[in-house]
Design an enzyme around this catalytic site. Structure first.
Site, PDB file in Angstrom:
ATOM      1  N   SER A   1       0.865  -1.181   0.000  1.00 51.07           N
ATOM      2  CA  SER A   1       0.000   0.000   0.000  1.00 51.07           C
ATOM      3  C   SER A   1       0.902   1.232   0.000  1.00 51.07           C
ATOM      4  CB  SER A   1      -0.874  -0.005   1.260  1.00 51.07           C
ATOM      5  OG  SER A   1      -1.444   1.270   1.469  1.00 51.07           O
TER       6      SER A   1
ATOM      7  N   TYR B   1      -2.599  -0.317  10.182  1.00 47.68           N
ATOM      8  CA  TYR B   1      -2.629  -0.732   8.774  1.00 47.68           C
ATOM      9  C   TYR B   1      -1.336  -0.306   8.085  1.00 47.68           C
ATOM     10  CZ  TYR B   1      -4.096  -1.037   3.881  1.00 47.68           C
ATOM     11  OH  TYR B   1      -4.162  -1.331   2.537  1.00 47.68           O
TER      12      TYR B   1
HETATM   13  P1  NDP Z   1     -11.415  -5.999   0.596  1.00 52.17           P
HETATM   14  O1  NDP Z   1     -11.747  -5.567   1.970  1.00 52.17           O
HETATM   15  O2  NDP Z   1     -12.366  -5.744  -0.513  1.00 52.17           O
HETATM   16  O3  NDP Z   1     -11.066  -7.555   0.579  1.00 52.17           O
HETATM   17  C1  NDP Z   1     -10.224  -8.083   1.560  1.00 52.17           C
HETATM   18  C2  NDP Z   1     -10.239  -9.582   1.475  1.00 52.17           C
HETATM   19  O4  NDP Z   1      -9.480 -10.096   2.577  1.00 52.17           O
HETATM   20  C3  NDP Z   1     -11.648 -10.161   1.587  1.00 52.17           C
HETATM   21  O5  NDP Z   1     -11.795 -11.278   0.739  1.00 52.17           O
HETATM   22  C4  NDP Z   1     -11.708 -10.583   3.050  1.00 52.17           C
HETATM   23  O6  NDP Z   1     -12.614 -11.636   3.314  1.00 52.17           O
HETATM   24  C5  NDP Z   1     -10.271 -11.038   3.263  1.00 52.17           C
HETATM   25  N1  NDP Z   1      -9.982 -11.094   4.685  1.00 52.17           N
HETATM   26  C6  NDP Z   1     -10.029 -10.076   5.580  1.00 52.17           C
HETATM   27  N2  NDP Z   1      -9.765 -10.529   6.807  1.00 52.17           N
HETATM   28  C7  NDP Z   1      -9.548 -11.865   6.699  1.00 52.17           C
HETATM   29  C8  NDP Z   1      -9.276 -12.893   7.626  1.00 52.17           C
HETATM   30  N3  NDP Z   1      -9.195 -12.655   8.936  1.00 52.17           N
HETATM   31  N4  NDP Z   1      -9.119 -14.156   7.157  1.00 52.17           N
HETATM   32  C9  NDP Z   1      -9.233 -14.426   5.850  1.00 52.17           C
HETATM   33  N5  NDP Z   1      -9.517 -13.492   4.926  1.00 52.17           N
HETATM   34  C10 NDP Z   1      -9.681 -12.222   5.346  1.00 52.17           C
HETATM   35  O7  NDP Z   1      -9.999  -5.333   0.286  1.00 52.17           O
HETATM   36  P2  NDP Z   1      -9.253  -5.009  -1.101  1.00 52.17           P
HETATM   37  O8  NDP Z   1      -9.628  -6.004  -2.119  1.00 52.17           O
HETATM   38  O9  NDP Z   1      -9.422  -3.579  -1.355  1.00 52.17           O
HETATM   39  O10 NDP Z   1      -7.735  -5.212  -0.654  1.00 52.17           O
HETATM   40  C11 NDP Z   1      -6.937  -6.281  -1.130  1.00 52.17           C
HETATM   41  C12 NDP Z   1      -5.508  -5.960  -0.795  1.00 52.17           C
HETATM   42  O11 NDP Z   1      -5.101  -4.754  -1.461  1.00 52.17           O
HETATM   43  C13 NDP Z   1      -5.250  -5.720   0.695  1.00 52.17           C
HETATM   44  O12 NDP Z   1      -3.985  -6.255   1.032  1.00 52.17           O
HETATM   45  C14 NDP Z   1      -5.206  -4.202   0.806  1.00 52.17           C
HETATM   46  O13 NDP Z   1      -4.454  -3.789   1.906  1.00 52.17           O
HETATM   47  C15 NDP Z   1      -4.549  -3.841  -0.514  1.00 52.17           C
HETATM   48  N6  NDP Z   1      -4.796  -2.471  -0.958  1.00 52.17           N
HETATM   49  C16 NDP Z   1      -6.041  -2.104  -1.405  1.00 52.17           C
HETATM   50  C17 NDP Z   1      -6.246  -0.810  -1.867  1.00 52.17           C
HETATM   51  C18 NDP Z   1      -7.566  -0.378  -2.403  1.00 52.17           C
HETATM   52  O14 NDP Z   1      -7.698   0.799  -2.791  1.00 52.17           O
HETATM   53  N7  NDP Z   1      -8.577  -1.205  -2.465  1.00 52.17           N
HETATM   54  C19 NDP Z   1      -5.169   0.183  -1.877  1.00 52.17           C
HETATM   55  C20 NDP Z   1      -3.902  -0.313  -1.381  1.00 52.17           C
HETATM   56  C21 NDP Z   1      -3.745  -1.604  -0.951  1.00 52.17           C
HETATM   57  P3  NDP Z   1     -14.188 -11.330   3.589  1.00 52.17           P
HETATM   58  O15 NDP Z   1     -14.715 -10.746   2.310  1.00 52.17           O
HETATM   59  O16 NDP Z   1     -14.725 -12.666   3.894  1.00 52.17           O
HETATM   60  O17 NDP Z   1     -14.236 -10.352   4.720  1.00 52.17           O
END
Ligand code: NDP
Length: 256
Positions: A163, A176
């Site tokens: 990020s 975070y």
């Molecule tokens: P989302 O919140 O849309 O998705 C996150 C995913 O992680 C979901 O599938 C969620 O599962 C899963 N997850 C969260 N906690 C757990 C857990 N305890 N065990 C297993 N699975 C878990 O996030 P994004 O798609 O936006 O983010 C994806 C990655 O990209 C992350 O690493 C984020 O930090 C990074 N990122 C995203 C940005 C953005 O603008 N979107 C910008 C910079 C970085 P569930 O749906 O079941 O909760």
């Protein structure tokens, strides 16, 4: 911001990943879901790891109805998983699929944004557990299989999801931001250890702002239509899974 042209102009054949196995954490939603779907659309067997079974099942159905290889579903809540759970996962991937060409660390929690002095210790610990300890434990358990795959097939890839606040700290991004700095550290240390002949490529990728639930939670007033979609962002991961010459890099998926 727009998708880096390297990724936007990447139009590989639909069999790019045929016969390969790619595990994606957080594969039920957001960017992880899009990565799993795109990998399957290019021939990979996706291992769908996540905590919400219904979401994983929906991704499974989408892959099957698009004619992709049968994925494997692996429900796992990374906030509570212990080292033996990761060993059990590694044993299952090895016995059922016998290779792991791609390990995509994508799942993460945003946690509560706010000043450090108001961060709850419990929330901090959960963030570090999901965002840092889980990628460490998963990498540790799966590395022997990833290394063996690279030796047998010439190449394998580990990708950490970073990020902007993991490369430059910003006020109120608390645990975070700190967790993403740790991910960059894990990326650097592991890449340095695996430098040489292993064939395992280790890199981190910052997606930049992407239209997902996490982004909407962090920026509720923002118009999501101004952001790239998870499907667009996923092209960066596909590109990186195929990249043979890149190792130890910290990439940006978007450019100004
Ligand atoms: P989302 O919140 O849309 O998705 C996150 C995913 O992680 C979901 O599938 C969620 O599962 C899963 N997850 C969260 N906690 C757990 C857990 N305890 N065990 C297993 N699975 C878990 O996030 P994004 O798609 O936006 O983010 C994806 C990655 O990209 C992350 O690493 C984020 O930090 C990074 N990122 C995203 C940005 C953005 O603008 N979107 C910008 C910079 C970085 P569930 O749906 O079941 O909760």
């Amino acid at each position: 911001m727009r998708l880096d042209p390297r990724f936007a102009d990447f139009h590989p054949a639909s069999d790019l990943l045929e016969g390969r196995v790619v595990l994606v954490t957080g594969a039920g939603d957001g960017i992880g879901r899009a990565i799993a779907l795109l990998c399957a659309a290019h021939g990979a067997t996706s291992v769908l790891l996540g905590r919400t079974v219904e979401k994983l099942e929906r991704v499974y159905d989408e892959i099957r109805s698009a004619g992709g290889p049968e994925p494997a579903i692996y429900p796992m809540d990374l906030s509570g998983a212990m080292p033996p759970d990761y060993e059990a996962l590694a044993a299952r991937v090895e016995s059922e699929l016998d290779r792991l060409d791609g390990l995509v660390h994508n799942a993460a929690l945003l946690g509560e944004l706010g000043p450090i002095e108001h961060s709850s210790p419990e929330g901090w610990q959960e963030l570090i557990q999901v965002n840092v300890n889980a990628p460490f434990l998963l990498t540790r358990a799966l590395l022997p299989l990833v290394r063996r795959t690279a030796t047998a097939h010439g190449h394998a890839s580990i990708i950490f999801t970073s990020s902007g606040v993991g490369r430059r700290g910003r006020a109120y991004w608390g645990g975070y931001s700190v967790s993403k700095f740790a991910i960059e550290g894990l990326n650097q240390v592991l890449a340095d250890e695996l430098d040489g002949a292993s064939g395992v490529r280790v890199n981190s990728l910052n997606p930049g702002p992407v239209r997902t639930r996490m982004r909407a939670n962090a920026f509720p007033a923002e118009d999501p239509q101004t952001l790239i979609t998870p499907e667009e962002a996923a092209r960066g991961w596909l590109w990186l899974l195929d990249a043979r010459d890149l190792h130890g890099a910290a990439l940006e998926a978007q450019v100004p």
